[in-house]
Scaffold this motif. Sequence first.
Motif: not given
Lengths: 238, 425
Positions: A122-123, A96-97, A100, A29-30, A117-120
């Motif tokens: 983190r990816e 990832d956890r 976060q 994803h990242g 907090s931003d998932k992207r």
Amino acid sequence: MLWGRGLSGFLFAMVAAAAASAAPPEPEHGNRERGKTVFEACNGCHQVGAGARHGIGPHLDALFGRRAGSLDGFRYSSAMRRRGKDGLVWDAATLDRYLQKPRRMVPGTRMSFRGLSDKRAREDLIAYLKAATASAPASNPSAPSPPRPEIGGAAMAIEGDAAYGEYLAGECVTCHQRSGRTDGIPSIVGWPREAFIRALFEYKSNVRRHQVMSMMTANLGNEEIAALAAFFSGLDPQ
Amino acid sequence: MTALTRRCFGMLAGAGVASLAAPSFLRAQGAPHVVIVGGGAGGATAARYIAKDAGEAINVTLIEANPQYTTCFFSNLYLGGFRSFASITHGYDTLAANYGITVVNARATAIDRQARAVRLADGSRVAYDRLIVAPGIDLIYDSVPGYSEDATGIMPHAWKAGPQTQLLKSRLDALEDGQQIVIVPPPNPYRCPPAPYERASVFAHVLKAKGHTGSRIIILDPKPKFSKQALFSEGWEKYYPGMIEWYGPDVHGGIKGVDPAAGTVETDFDTFHGALVNVIPAQRAGRIARDAGLADDSGYCPIDPASMRSMMDENIFVLGDAAIAGDMPKSAFAANSQAKVAAMNVRGDLIESKVFPARYANTCWSLIETDDSVKVGAQYAPTAEKIASTSSFISQTHEASEVRKTNYEESLGWYAGITADIFGA
């Protein structure tokens, strides 16, 4: 050293294989390039790449597949060591956890980072870390350290007076606990001397921005900074 | 320890033992004796630092009337429901067990400067070689006409944390929608300058959370301006529009008095009624310091800015709220900072340990609403005249919510840090 690297590589392969066999291959994803920018928030404490060493945080080479809190020569929090012994291994999912909200996943960690907090983001960061750390650049220890701007050079050259540092530390321990505990304010106990000096100069020159720290460092000269570094680097977190 | 220091404190110890009326307090026979009156942010810190740094070379006795200490700092967070009462209450066990401090749970009633001894409520005496006086503040009840110690059960001040704080919270929690709160802040100088306004904020937070939008908080201030005013004003408008009204003397014309039975505050402009009236009267140094002649006409104790040594008695140091600390506010952070300077000088006096130049600092965080905390801070250095500010900062209006949230988390870290530094960990 070689053996350790070999094992890490082996673990990494194992984890990768396990992930591959247990589930359909995870789509990447990242975005590594964006992740590199995200990592700028981390690189004050964590080194990656050729010649990476422990700083305020442990180096991240061969991170994936590494058991948490397991590197020699770094003074982890007891919380992080315990999680490692209980089986926490760094991979894309655990990172990832952790990234976060570090203190939620490992209460008692001394990593002074509130979380992404931003998932992207983190990816992206994990994609970058995968590329930057999996190539195990520490396998080339003779490679030069990554260039770092010269800062605090004069203080680095002074042998700090730890007794003076202990008195000056009275100003620090009102907020930064001498035990190394963190409850909302970072631990500064047991940092490498160079990292400590560097951080104080960065606050003093507003490279790092923090109102209290820039005030507290405003009146610290080279002697004082060297003394504080000598004192705090000599303490062991409890 | 060098031979020199050993010989030196041996000599001083001779003098100490000769004047010691209560040798049962002695830990190491012959070591000089430091007595500290008051186990708050200043006194307990001084006790811990002297004991920690001098080891058995100095005997340390801490005299404190209360077996447990509830911190005034963070007591507004208890009022607002952010902290439990237990979480702001601390004991002295660690100081006794880990640092060898003799903790005497008694009220010190007088200081005999001539004999170098402190008298306790039971009539016994504790002799000292050096005395640290950290009694905090006394409230001047009649500075607000009609107010008195008896009236504190009806109009709590809650400016000394403990039962008063619990009373104020129970009164706050019992208010019904539409009922009014009146706060009468103190004139300068007083303990914790931003605290009356943080208190108004947490009052509003509690009322708002309960949907009591019909309630009002009226602040009748004897001062024309107050600490962090722009930040509080902005926050009140943002979070509690129309709920908090602040009036300075140019509007109310002066506080003429309170009527506890009627629940009213009379000013030149009008008479205000409150279902809850929080009167915070004027303050001065704790009585034991004034009775011992350590205070001047201001009611507070002049000190040497370089050491916190009393200007009235070279064997005595005065810390915290009771002292005239120049540009430093009366705060726990300031008292803790001053205590380290005094502790170092006491050790220098008694065992000739090295005395470094004094440095002082302060930072105060104030909570306006959940996750929105503002801060002000400064560093200080002694000049010939006073402890003078050398650099300072204050939060800005219009800051990002993330900054304010970080401030709040930082304040929690500070509380954990300073209480560990005061009471030991």
